[in-house]
Scaffold this motif. Structure first.
Motif: not given
Length: 155
Positions: A12-14, A27-29, A40-41, A53-54
């Protein structure tokens, strides 16, 4: 003793990391070697993507999956033939004013199809044994309720 491993990666780094609270995605994987990547989030109530999915989804899914696998095993041992199994579990949570949350209970709601001639009461009794052996159920600190429904496969 058993070790269980996983690999997660924040995606999730913008561009500025988490320098601003509203400047990054939650967000992450889940990307463990040799397994498909699962995006995932965070929970949508906390700024996450509702299509992913969280962690709370993953916990209730792990609990339900462990229960199902033990149900299949113990049913086999008891001579109960299972033809189908679906669950729509619910995790019951609470949030404190500080934002801290926790599960306070869970309800597993399996819909189980038994082979013709099987005994639904005997199948129900199998559920009572699972909390003593299921790794996930034995690890959570909240009550887990089971409300199973049974159908019978057609001959």
């Amino acid at each position: 003793m058993h070790d269980f491993t996983s690999h997660i990666r924040w995606t999730g780094n913008r561009g500025d990391g988490n320098a601003r609270y509203d400047g990054y995605d939650r967000r992450w994987q889940l990307c463990s070697p040799g397994k498909p990547v699962l995006d995932c989030s965070n929970d949508p109530l906390l700024g996450g993507d509702p299509l992913l999915y969280n962690p709370e989804d993953l916990l209730i899914t792990a609990l339900s999956s462990c229960h199902m696998l033990w149900f299949l095993h113990l049913s086999f041992n008891a001579g109960i033939v299972v033809m189908g199994y679906e669950d729509h579990p619910i995790g019951h949570g609470e949030s404190a004013p500080s934002g801290a949350g926790r599960f306070v209970a869970a309800t597993l709601r399996p819909q189980i199809t038994l082979a013709p001639g099987m005994d639904a009461q005997a199948a129900d009794a199998v559920h009572d044994q699972i909390h003593d052996v299921c790794f996930i159920a034995r690890s959570v600190n909240f009550p887990v309720r089971i409300t199973a429904q049974y159908d019978f496969a057609e001959i």
